[in-house]
Design a protein around this motif. Structure first.
Motif, mmCIF file in Angstrom:
data_model
loop_
_atom_site.group_PDB
_atom_site.id
_atom_site.type_symbol
_atom_site.label_atom_id
_atom_site.label_comp_id
_atom_site.label_asym_id
_atom_site.label_seq_id
_atom_site.Cartn_x
_atom_site.Cartn_y
_atom_site.Cartn_z
ATOM 1 N N UNK A 1 -2.812 9.706 12.056
ATOM 2 C CA UNK A 1 -1.681 8.773 12.139
ATOM 3 C C UNK A 1 -0.837 8.819 10.871
ATOM 4 N N UNK A 2 -1.494 8.852 9.711
ATOM 5 C CA UNK A 2 -0.765 8.883 8.454
ATOM 6 C C UNK A 2 0.086 10.131 8.320
ATOM 7 N N UNK A 3 -0.475 11.259 8.683
ATOM 8 C CA UNK A 3 0.265 12.521 8.619
ATOM 9 C C UNK A 3 1.455 12.512 9.575
ATOM 10 N N UNK B 1 9.572 6.488 12.304
ATOM 11 C CA UNK B 1 8.879 5.467 13.088
ATOM 12 C C UNK B 1 8.685 4.198 12.276
ATOM 13 N N UNK B 2 8.784 3.072 12.941
ATOM 14 C CA UNK B 2 8.469 1.789 12.344
ATOM 15 C C UNK B 2 6.951 1.750 12.116
ATOM 16 N N UNK B 3 6.531 1.569 10.866
ATOM 17 C CA UNK B 3 5.110 1.629 10.548
ATOM 18 C C UNK B 3 4.316 0.520 11.227
ATOM 19 N N UNK B 4 4.912 -0.647 11.392
ATOM 20 C CA UNK B 4 4.207 -1.731 12.081
ATOM 21 C C UNK B 4 3.906 -1.330 13.523
ATOM 22 N N UNK B 5 4.874 -0.706 14.170
ATOM 23 C CA UNK B 5 4.659 -0.242 15.544
ATOM 24 C C UNK B 5 3.679 0.923 15.578
ATOM 25 N N UNK B 6 3.786 1.812 14.612
ATOM 26 C CA UNK B 6 2.927 2.999 14.592
ATOM 27 C C UNK B 6 1.472 2.648 14.334
ATOM 28 N N UNK B 7 1.218 1.684 13.453
ATOM 29 C CA UNK B 7 -0.151 1.368 13.066
ATOM 30 C C UNK B 7 -0.650 0.035 13.601
ATOM 31 N N UNK B 8 0.225 -0.755 14.198
ATOM 32 C CA UNK B 8 -0.135 -2.102 14.629
ATOM 33 C C UNK B 8 -1.260 -2.178 15.645
ATOM 34 N N UNK B 9 -1.394 -1.167 16.476
ATOM 35 C CA UNK B 9 -2.426 -1.205 17.517
ATOM 36 C C UNK B 9 -3.784 -0.697 17.028
ATOM 37 N N UNK C 1 -5.663 2.417 6.054
ATOM 38 C CA UNK C 1 -5.817 3.780 5.519
ATOM 39 C C UNK C 1 -4.674 4.677 5.977
ATOM 40 N N UNK C 2 -4.284 4.566 7.237
ATOM 41 C CA UNK C 2 -3.188 5.390 7.767
ATOM 42 C C UNK C 2 -1.886 5.086 7.039
ATOM 43 N N UNK C 3 -1.630 3.816 6.814
ATOM 44 C CA UNK C 3 -0.416 3.417 6.094
ATOM 45 C C UNK C 3 -0.420 3.992 4.678
ATOM 46 N N UNK D 1 1.681 7.695 0.629
ATOM 47 C CA UNK D 1 1.447 8.684 -0.432
ATOM 48 C C UNK D 1 2.142 10.000 -0.092
ATOM 49 N N UNK D 2 2.016 10.450 1.144
ATOM 50 C CA UNK D 2 2.667 11.702 1.535
ATOM 51 C C UNK D 2 4.186 11.593 1.458
ATOM 52 N N UNK D 3 4.726 10.473 1.889
ATOM 53 C CA UNK D 3 6.185 10.279 1.827
ATOM 54 C C UNK D 3 6.653 10.264 0.366
ATOM 55 N N UNK D 4 5.908 9.599 -0.510
ATOM 56 C CA UNK D 4 6.253 9.575 -1.935
ATOM 57 C C UNK D 4 6.232 10.976 -2.529
ATOM 58 N N UNK D 5 5.204 11.752 -2.201
ATOM 59 C CA UNK D 5 5.106 13.124 -2.700
ATOM 60 C C UNK D 5 6.285 13.964 -2.223
#
Length: 181
Positions: free
Chosen positions: A139-141, A148-156, A164-166, A171-175
């Motif tokens: 999910x994180x990758x 994607x809206x992170x709340x929607x992506x990880x909310x379920x 952990x996914x968030x 971290x990947x987006x920052x890099x």
């Protein structure tokens, strides 16, 4: 046997175990595909084949389970996309043997009977959640470079996996942003 409404635990564990095995193979593909790799022909080819075999077997075991629990064969064939995926099968002896091991229906030890034994164990609260890690990484990758809206992506997701996914996505987006600067 009646078709269950939610994913049965042995099937869920089999799917996550298959993803973990495929990811381990794919990690070796990435490792052996670096510019400095002297083994870029052989090992990536082996491990891509291993990952494909693992995922095809998981699809076949899932198909065998669906057929056994009453899913119409036409639906299973459609889900497997058999009209153009010629290497897959809606019903195979190997998949049925793995399913039997997964559901504890035979005494022969198979990879899936080892996975099935996890279902019967009392969870160790101190043990790492390896299958949760697999979900979090995937999910994180996926979300690291998406809009994607992170709340929607990880909310379920379960809370610990979602956290952990968030973190992985952030971290990947920052890099990626640092590389672009």
């Amino acid at each position: 046997m009646r078709e269950p409404r939610t994913t049965p635990e042995p099937i869920r564990l089999m799917l996550l175990h298959s993803l973990l095995e495929a990811l381990l193979s794919l990690q070796e593909v990435a490792s052996n595909s670096r510019p400095e790799s002297q083994d870029w022909r052989r090992m990536p080819t082996y491990r891509l084949g291993d990952a494909a075999d693992q995922l095809n077997l998981a699809a076949s075991v899932l198909a065998a389970y669906m057929l056994e629990t009453g899913t119409p064969e036409s639906d299973v064939r459609s889900y497997l996309q058999l009209s153009y995926q010629k290497q897959r099968s809606a019903d195979s002896e190997k998949a049925r043997q793995y399913l039997d091991g997964l559901l504890g229906r035979n005494s022969e030890r198979t990879t899936m009977s080892a996975v099935a034994s996890l279902v019967d164990q009392t969870p160790d609260p101190t043990a790492p959640d390896v299958y949760g890690d697999v979900e979090a990484v995937l999910y994180g990758l996926r979300c690291a470079h998406s809009e994607d809206n992170l709340e929607e992506a990880f909310g379920h997701l379960p809370a610990s996996i979602g956290r952990r996914a968030r973190r992985i996505a952030e971290v990947l987006a920052e890099e990626y942003q640092l590389q672009q600067a």
